[in-house]
Design an enzyme around this catalytic site. Structure first.
Site, PDB file in Angstrom:
ATOM      1  N   HIS A 219       6.948 -19.961  35.867  1.00  0.00           N
ATOM      2  CA  HIS A 219       6.327 -21.218  35.438  1.00  0.00           C
ATOM      3  C   HIS A 219       4.805 -21.044  35.473  1.00  0.00           C
ATOM      4  O   HIS A 219       4.315 -19.998  35.914  1.00  0.00           O
ATOM      5  CB  HIS A 219       6.815 -22.417  36.249  1.00  0.00           C
ATOM      6  CG  HIS A 219       6.527 -22.361  37.720  1.00  0.00           C
ATOM      7  ND1 HIS A 219       5.250 -22.406  38.230  1.00  0.00           N
ATOM      8  CD2 HIS A 219       7.345 -22.244  38.785  1.00  0.00           C
ATOM      9  CE1 HIS A 219       5.301 -22.338  39.539  1.00  0.00           C
ATOM     10  NE2 HIS A 219       6.563 -22.222  39.905  1.00  0.00           N
TER      11      HIS A 219
ATOM     12  N   HIS B  61       2.930 -19.587  38.502  1.00  0.00           N
ATOM     13  CA  HIS B  61       3.019 -18.148  38.774  1.00  0.00           C
ATOM     14  C   HIS B  61       1.876 -17.366  38.135  1.00  0.00           C
ATOM     15  O   HIS B  61       1.581 -16.250  38.544  1.00  0.00           O
ATOM     16  CB  HIS B  61       4.343 -17.586  38.250  1.00  0.00           C
ATOM     17  CG  HIS B  61       5.525 -17.993  39.065  1.00  0.00           C
ATOM     18  ND1 HIS B  61       6.652 -18.550  38.516  1.00  0.00           N
ATOM     19  CD2 HIS B  61       5.750 -17.941  40.406  1.00  0.00           C
ATOM     20  CE1 HIS B  61       7.527 -18.815  39.486  1.00  0.00           C
ATOM     21  NE2 HIS B  61       6.994 -18.463  40.633  1.00  0.00           N
TER      22      HIS B  61
ATOM     23  N   CYS C  30      14.376 -22.742  56.494  1.00  0.00           N
ATOM     24  CA  CYS C  30      14.280 -23.352  55.158  1.00  0.00           C
ATOM     25  C   CYS C  30      14.599 -22.286  54.128  1.00  0.00           C
ATOM     26  O   CYS C  30      13.892 -21.289  54.029  1.00  0.00           O
ATOM     27  CB  CYS C  30      12.888 -23.922  54.882  1.00  0.00           C
ATOM     28  SG  CYS C  30      12.713 -24.421  53.145  1.00  0.00           S
TER      29      CYS C  30
ATOM     30  N   CYS D 107      11.804 -21.818  51.370  1.00  0.00           N
ATOM     31  CA  CYS D 107      10.677 -20.964  51.790  1.00  0.00           C
ATOM     32  C   CYS D 107      11.186 -19.612  52.265  1.00  0.00           C
ATOM     33  O   CYS D 107      10.391 -18.717  52.513  1.00  0.00           O
ATOM     34  CB  CYS D 107       9.913 -21.589  52.956  1.00  0.00           C
ATOM     35  SG  CYS D 107       9.248 -23.211  52.680  1.00  0.00           S
TER      36      CYS D 107
ATOM     37  N   CYS E 290      11.792 -30.037  54.591  1.00  0.00           N
ATOM     38  CA  CYS E 290      10.712 -29.172  54.122  1.00  0.00           C
ATOM     39  C   CYS E 290       9.849 -29.928  53.119  1.00  0.00           C
ATOM     40  O   CYS E 290      10.356 -30.390  52.096  1.00  0.00           O
ATOM     41  CB  CYS E 290      11.270 -27.905  53.477  1.00  0.00           C
ATOM     42  SG  CYS E 290       9.979 -26.963  52.649  1.00  0.00           S
TER      43      CYS E 290
ATOM     44  N   HIS F  41       9.953 -28.170  49.618  1.00  0.00           N
ATOM     45  CA  HIS F  41      11.202 -28.119  48.856  1.00  0.00           C
ATOM     46  C   HIS F  41      12.025 -29.404  48.927  1.00  0.00           C
ATOM     47  O   HIS F  41      13.046 -29.516  48.258  1.00  0.00           O
ATOM     48  CB  HIS F  41      12.033 -26.910  49.291  1.00  0.00           C
ATOM     49  CG  HIS F  41      11.334 -25.616  48.999  1.00  0.00           C
ATOM     50  ND1 HIS F  41      10.536 -24.980  49.924  1.00  0.00           N
ATOM     51  CD2 HIS F  41      11.264 -24.878  47.875  1.00  0.00           C
ATOM     52  CE1 HIS F  41      10.015 -23.903  49.376  1.00  0.00           C
ATOM     53  NE2 HIS F  41      10.430 -23.807  48.146  1.00  0.00           N
TER      54      HIS F  41
ATOM     55  N   LYS G 125       3.397 -32.248  41.971  1.00  0.00           N
ATOM     56  CA  LYS G 125       3.964 -30.926  42.184  1.00  0.00           C
ATOM     57  C   LYS G 125       5.035 -30.708  41.102  1.00  0.00           C
ATOM     58  O   LYS G 125       5.781 -31.629  40.774  1.00  0.00           O
ATOM     59  CB  LYS G 125       4.619 -30.935  43.571  1.00  0.00           C
ATOM     60  CG  LYS G 125       5.100 -29.605  44.036  1.00  0.00           C
ATOM     61  CD  LYS G 125       5.816 -29.789  45.387  1.00  0.00           C
ATOM     62  CE  LYS G 125       6.869 -28.729  45.593  1.00  0.00           C
ATOM     63  NZ  LYS G 125       6.378 -27.389  45.770  1.00  0.00           N
TER      64      LYS G 125
ATOM     65  N   LYS H 128      11.905 -29.024  39.381  1.00  0.00           N
ATOM     66  CA  LYS H 128      13.015 -29.174  38.438  1.00  0.00           C
ATOM     67  C   LYS H 128      13.582 -30.589  38.508  1.00  0.00           C
ATOM     68  O   LYS H 128      13.955 -31.145  37.482  1.00  0.00           O
ATOM     69  CB  LYS H 128      14.110 -28.156  38.757  1.00  0.00           C
ATOM     70  CG  LYS H 128      13.778 -26.783  38.185  1.00  0.00           C
ATOM     71  CD  LYS H 128      14.932 -25.814  38.395  1.00  0.00           C
ATOM     72  CE  LYS H 128      14.427 -24.383  38.236  1.00  0.00           C
ATOM     73  NZ  LYS H 128      15.057 -23.431  39.127  1.00  0.00           N
TER      74      LYS H 128
HETATM   75  N1  MSP Z   1       8.596 -14.229  46.944  1.00  0.00           N
HETATM   76  C1  MSP Z   1       7.550 -14.906  47.606  1.00  0.00           C
HETATM   77  C2  MSP Z   1       6.289 -14.077  47.684  1.00  0.00           C
HETATM   78  C3  MSP Z   1       6.450 -12.756  48.380  1.00  0.00           C
HETATM   79  S1  MSP Z   1       4.945 -11.868  48.450  1.00  0.00           S
HETATM   80  C4  MSP Z   1       5.293 -10.573  49.436  1.00  0.00           C
HETATM   81  C5  MSP Z   1       7.222 -16.206  46.877  1.00  0.00           C
HETATM   82  N2  MSP Z   1       7.610 -16.309  45.600  1.00  0.00           N
HETATM   83  S2  MSP Z   1       7.348 -17.577  44.678  1.00  0.00           S
HETATM   84  O1  MSP Z   1       7.951 -17.270  43.431  1.00  0.00           O
HETATM   85  O2  MSP Z   1       7.755 -18.768  45.336  1.00  0.00           O
HETATM   86  O3  MSP Z   1       5.784 -17.673  44.502  1.00  0.00           O
HETATM   87  C6  MSP Z   1       5.051 -16.595  43.943  1.00  0.00           C
HETATM   88  C7  MSP Z   1       3.572 -16.938  43.872  1.00  0.00           C
HETATM   89  O4  MSP Z   1       3.380 -18.022  42.980  1.00  0.00           O
HETATM   90  C8  MSP Z   1       2.996 -17.377  45.216  1.00  0.00           C
HETATM   91  O5  MSP Z   1       1.681 -16.872  45.355  1.00  0.00           O
HETATM   92  C9  MSP Z   1       2.961 -18.873  45.091  1.00  0.00           C
HETATM   93  O6  MSP Z   1       1.987 -19.481  45.882  1.00  0.00           O
HETATM   94  C10 MSP Z   1       2.606 -19.003  43.626  1.00  0.00           C
HETATM   95  N3  MSP Z   1       2.936 -20.316  43.112  1.00  0.00           N
HETATM   96  C11 MSP Z   1       4.161 -20.916  43.046  1.00  0.00           C
HETATM   97  N4  MSP Z   1       3.999 -22.155  42.531  1.00  0.00           N
HETATM   98  C12 MSP Z   1       2.691 -22.383  42.256  1.00  0.00           C
HETATM   99  C13 MSP Z   1       1.951 -23.407  41.657  1.00  0.00           C
HETATM  100  N5  MSP Z   1       2.495 -24.537  41.250  1.00  0.00           N
HETATM  101  N6  MSP Z   1       0.625 -23.200  41.488  1.00  0.00           N
HETATM  102  C14 MSP Z   1       0.001 -22.022  41.840  1.00  0.00           C
HETATM  103  N7  MSP Z   1       0.680 -21.059  42.414  1.00  0.00           N
HETATM  104  C15 MSP Z   1       2.018 -21.222  42.676  1.00  0.00           C
HETATM  105  O7  MSP Z   1       6.609 -17.067  47.468  1.00  0.00           O
END
Ligand code: MSP
Length: 471
Positions: free
Chosen positions: A18, A21, A124, A127, A143, A146, A293, A296
């Site tokens: 999304h 990411h 959780c 997380c 959480c 979530h 935030k 889904k």
């Molecule tokens: N798998 C773990 C990370 C492991 S690193 C050794 C994870 N994955 S995640 O898919 O939830 O998130 C991946 C990255 O995307 C994280 O840096 C997270 O903070 C970032 N983001 C997820 N949602 C976000 C937003 N809405 N905005 C900005 N960054 C976001 O956590």
């Protein structure tokens, strides 16, 4: 010239990419391009986090084997990273056989700091995190990220002894040997460190089958964060290869929600391995959708492919690097995105390029007069990772050029027969634009290259379609 290793968080593959990411990748890519422009050699890691219950249960819901599901989603992240033109050098999947084997080697090296005990507490799954009673109480058992109740776990786990590391971690955070940005997050992490109990680093296989087996104990699987964090060094070949050429990382980019894992768990693992801590951990804020935030259940998740299709890659990079503040939460809406495209990219920059190129051609301008200024302020901001502010600074130059051209009115000079004067003014404006395009390069590499190719040419010809046609 120095060697710079840049790391990004590896997303879970339990869904599609999304827009949030994109932040890790874009910030890390901006930094990578900036450092390369300074003559540094950059190694840049990306990857996917594929183990853990979250991925396992989503695969089941989708009626796929977890291997097939993880492979399919990992590919989507790969495609996304490529579409964003991220200049990474190394990509890792935590299901790679080399990674799995290296994690087991890492575990063995950590054994002097590991003991087994029963865990009786909260977890959780969103997380993939163990939760202390204090956090449980503060969040009323749910959480906040979530919106799901914490699960009760009663199971055997292996633990990493925090008392072996806490003092060293505190000292390295306090002295900025591992610099945490922004500053207020550093204070938050120091407080959390004091409350962090020994870290549970395994799960019983019957609770978590999808993970890296603990060496020497068939009943236990590594806790997903141990396996995931290790990617930053296994991708360099640790422990098979000497990684000292690249490690410690110069900068690790992570979201605020996972900063604690990178400033407490990760340092504990590294210290247990006798490795240095990352030099900087940069925590960015979250992208919100319409002030909320993305989730889904609310149904407001923005598909990054749709954003890319709307006005192209450069507009995507522009919005997320300039209008999403590097450190604070910021909002995305389609209205704001379209406005930024039309008013800023199309009007401020696209028009300027078109006007200047047309005037240069008309007045047969050759030769550019580059400004002497050194952009200290820009450099300071970039070196402090204030990317959105540095971008603002560069954009300020573009806006200034628009004012300058309207004040100097080179077309009137030409009309009055003052052709040399008009040429002088224009060549100075072109110099200013080229200078601005240098500052824009880490953010908008394609646009910057286009501007250079238009104006550093034997003959200046306006592009047949403007850089950012109005939408
Ligand atoms: N798998 C773990 C990370 C492991 S690193 C050794 C994870 N994955 S995640 O898919 O939830 O998130 C991946 C990255 O995307 C994280 O840096 C997270 O903070 C970032 N983001 C997820 N949602 C976000 C937003 N809405 N905005 C900005 N960054 C976001 O956590």
């Amino acid at each position: 010239m120095s060697k710079v290793y840049i790391c990004t968080a590896i997303p879970y593959v339990n869904g599609n990419p999304h827009i949030g990411h994109a932040m890790d990748y874009l910030l890390a890519d901006t930094y990578a391009r900036y450092r390369r422009s300074q003559g540094d050699e950059v190694r840049f890691q990306v990857g996917t986090d594929e183990h853990g219950n979250k991925v396992y249960s989503t695969a089941q819901k989708n009626g796929l084997s977890v291997e097939a599901y993880a492979a399919q989603n990992s590919q989507k992240f790969q495609d996304f990273i490529k579409k964003l033109d991220i200049t990474y050098t190394d990509a890792i999947r935590t299901t790679d056989a080399d990674h799995v084997r290296r994690c087991q080697e890492i575990w063995k090296q950590l054994e002097p700091h590991i003991y087994a005990a029963n865990y009786d507490g909260w977890y959780c799954e969103g997380c993939e995190s163990f939760v202390t009673q204090k956090e449980y109480d503060e969040n009323g058992g749910i959480c906040p990220d979530h919106q799901k109740p914490y699960q009760k776990l009663t199971e055997k786990n292996y633990y990493l002894r925090m008392d072996d590391f806490r003092d060293q971690i505190r000292a390295k955070i306090e002295s900025d040997e591992m610099l945490i940005l922004p500053e207020f997050r550093k204070q938050e992490m120091l407080r959390l460190l004091e409350d962090t109990p020994d870290i549970s680093i395994s799960r019983p296989r019957k609770q978590l089958s999808w993970g890296v087996p603990v060496p020497g104990d068939d009943e236990q699987v590594m806790y997903v964060w141990v396996d995931a964090l290790s990617n930053y060094i296994t991708v360099l070949g640790y422990p098979d290869q000497d990684i000292s050429e690249w490690w410690p990382a110069s900068a690790q980019f992570v979201g605020k929600d996972i900063l604690r894992f990178h400033t407490i768990t990760w340092p504990a693992i590294l210290l247990g391995l006798d490795l240095k801590l990352p030099q900087k951990v940069i925590s960015h804020g979250h992208v919100l959708a319409g002030g909320q935030k993305m989730s889904k259940s609310i149904g407001n998740v923005v598909d990054p492919m749709a954003v890319l299709e709307r006005h192209g890659l450069e507009a995507f990079r522009y919005y997320f690097l300039r209008h999403i503040d590097t450190f604070a939460d910021s909002d995305f809406t389609w209205e704001k995105f379209d406005e930024a495209y039309n008013n800023e990219l199309a009007n401020d920059l696209g028009n300027l390029v078109q006007r200047l190129a047309t005037l240069c051609r008309k007045n047969e301008v050759h030769g550019i007069s580059m400004p002497e200024v050194v952009d200290e302020e820009y450099r300071k901001l970039m070196d402090r990772y204030e990317f959105s502010k540095a971008f603002d600074y560069a954009w300020g130059k573009v806006q200034q050029l628009n004012k300058d051209i309207d004040i100097a009115k080179p077309w009137e000079l030409a009309k009055q027969g003052k052709v040399e004067e008009a040429r002088n003014v224009l060549s100075q404006l072109v110099g200013g634009l080229l200078k601005a395009s240098e500052l824009l390069e880490p953010f908008l590499p394609e646009t910057s290259a286009k501007i250079q190719s238009i104006f550093i040419a034997d003959e200046i010809v306006p592009p047949s379609t403007p850089l950012f046609p109005k939408a």
